[in-house]
Design an enzyme around this catalytic site. Sequence first.
Site, PDB file in Angstrom:
ATOM      1  N   GLU A  43       5.212  40.422  -7.976  1.00 35.54           N
ATOM      2  CA  GLU A  43       4.006  40.331  -8.373  1.00 35.54           C
ATOM      3  C   GLU A  43       3.313  41.616  -8.995  1.00 35.54           C
ATOM      4  O   GLU A  43       3.433  42.483  -8.133  1.00 35.54           O
ATOM      5  CB  GLU A  43       3.103  39.334  -7.605  1.00 35.54           C
ATOM      6  CG  GLU A  43       1.715  39.427  -8.084  1.00 35.54           C
ATOM      7  CD  GLU A  43       0.783  38.432  -7.002  1.00 35.54           C
ATOM      8  OE1 GLU A  43       0.854  37.168  -6.602  1.00 35.54           O
ATOM      9  OE2 GLU A  43       0.084  39.076  -6.255  1.00 35.54           O
ATOM     10  N   LYS A  75       2.213  24.906  -3.671  1.00 33.59           N
ATOM     11  CA  LYS A  75       1.038  24.438  -3.094  1.00 33.59           C
ATOM     12  C   LYS A  75       1.111  22.952  -3.328  1.00 33.59           C
ATOM     13  O   LYS A  75       0.588  22.199  -4.257  1.00 33.59           O
ATOM     14  CB  LYS A  75      -0.170  24.920  -4.145  1.00 33.59           C
ATOM     15  CG  LYS A  75      -0.217  26.417  -3.854  1.00 33.59           C
ATOM     16  CD  LYS A  75      -1.147  27.034  -4.920  1.00 33.59           C
ATOM     17  CE  LYS A  75      -1.540  28.553  -4.795  1.00 33.59           C
ATOM     18  NZ  LYS A  75      -2.198  29.146  -5.483  1.00 33.59           N
ATOM     19  N   ASP A  92      -0.038  38.348 -12.579  1.00 32.72           N
ATOM     20  CA  ASP A  92      -0.940  37.409 -11.889  1.00 32.72           C
ATOM     21  C   ASP A  92      -2.514  37.830 -12.126  1.00 32.72           C
ATOM     22  O   ASP A  92      -2.775  39.174 -12.533  1.00 32.72           O
ATOM     23  CB  ASP A  92      -0.736  37.900 -10.538  1.00 32.72           C
ATOM     24  CG  ASP A  92      -1.753  37.023  -9.654  1.00 32.72           C
ATOM     25  OD1 ASP A  92      -1.610  35.661  -9.944  1.00 32.72           O
ATOM     26  OD2 ASP A  92      -2.393  37.492  -8.618  1.00 32.72           O
ATOM     27  N   LYS A 135       4.844  39.367  -3.213  1.00 28.33           N
ATOM     28  CA  LYS A 135       3.390  39.118  -3.622  1.00 28.33           C
ATOM     29  C   LYS A 135       2.684  40.407  -2.898  1.00 28.33           C
ATOM     30  O   LYS A 135       3.286  41.382  -2.557  1.00 28.33           O
ATOM     31  CB  LYS A 135       2.896  38.068  -3.016  1.00 28.33           C
ATOM     32  CG  LYS A 135       3.797  36.564  -3.230  1.00 28.33           C
ATOM     33  CD  LYS A 135       3.490  35.976  -4.368  1.00 28.33           C
ATOM     34  CE  LYS A 135       2.017  35.107  -4.231  1.00 28.33           C
ATOM     35  NZ  LYS A 135       1.672  34.492  -5.382  1.00 28.33           N
ATOM     36  N   ARG A 150       0.983  -1.273   0.086  1.00 25.88           N
ATOM     37  CA  ARG A 150      -0.109  -0.017   0.122  1.00 25.88           C
ATOM     38  C   ARG A 150       0.830   1.340  -0.111  1.00 25.88           C
ATOM     39  O   ARG A 150       0.563   2.076  -0.821  1.00 25.88           O
ATOM     40  CB  ARG A 150      -1.039   0.070   1.080  1.00 25.88           C
ATOM     41  CG  ARG A 150      -1.887   1.087   1.379  1.00 25.88           C
ATOM     42  CD  ARG A 150      -2.489   1.900  -0.035  1.00 25.88           C
ATOM     43  NE  ARG A 150      -3.065   0.816  -0.799  1.00 25.88           N
ATOM     44  CZ  ARG A 150      -3.062   0.790  -2.092  1.00 25.88           C
ATOM     45  NH1 ARG A 150      -2.849   1.831  -2.623  1.00 25.88           N
ATOM     46  NH2 ARG A 150      -3.848  -0.002  -2.688  1.00 25.88           N
TER      47      ARG A 150
END
Length: 280
Positions: free
Chosen positions: A198, A136, A220, A168, A101
């Site tokens: 960004e 992510k 973005d 960002k 597994r």
Amino acid sequence: MSQFPDMILEPLVRAALLEDLGTYGDLTTRTVIPAGTRYTARIVAREGGVASGMQLAAIAFRLVDPALALRVQVADGAPFVKGDVLAEVEGDAASILSAERVALNFAGRLCGIATLTAAFVAEAAGTQTRITCTRKTTPGLRMVEKQAVLHGGGFNHRFSLSDAILVKDNHIAAAGGIRPVLQAIKARASHMIRVEIEVDRLDQLAEVLEEGGADVVLLDNMDTPTLREAVGMVAGRLVTEASGNMRLARVAEVAATGVDYISVGALTHSAGVLDLGLDF
């Protein structure tokens, strides 16, 4: 394609085996499989895709029983079709079943990422645009998930916050604007560190180009015509990266704008698990 040394990956696999084997090990196998039973098992593809995770599967079998002999038939990064045998493992049946597994969990998950990445890469074929992942990722599995992106023909973005400066929108808001951010970077950052910033509007991009101090600009959530105009404004002075709302169906038209990179969080946060099975 080069691999990580096994010693780097072993802690991940060992933790998964400890989770699966629990306190007393594999009760079912220990109860019903006669000691000394030997088998050859095959990891078989129930659907087509791109291989990844074969190295981790091999580590899982080896950690459970070093005497198991595993032969990889489809190397990480190679395509396969439904019914292909990805690997064979021979030896003690109980050991094979106890590792099964964990081996399949890693292989199925990473094959899914590699396969989805390959689909995005195919949409950008014939252009200069590269497909790259993001941060992510599944906590604790970033290293192997980003490796799966490479197996699918993609490229890697930052591995961690310490890799590069990526400014960002929240950084810009907290620091007081684009110019103060870039001025602080030019005053304080090491010359060895790459800088990305960004923007989501063309007036912000113009400010970045005027102030200087960045190596890469992250465009973005721009629509395609705006992306095309942004690439024209940059005119090769910075590396361009398009991000946000990057569905598979949109990749070809975004790549046609001339952006250098398209970053896609879905490669790791939304990839399905490829259907693999272990057959005795």
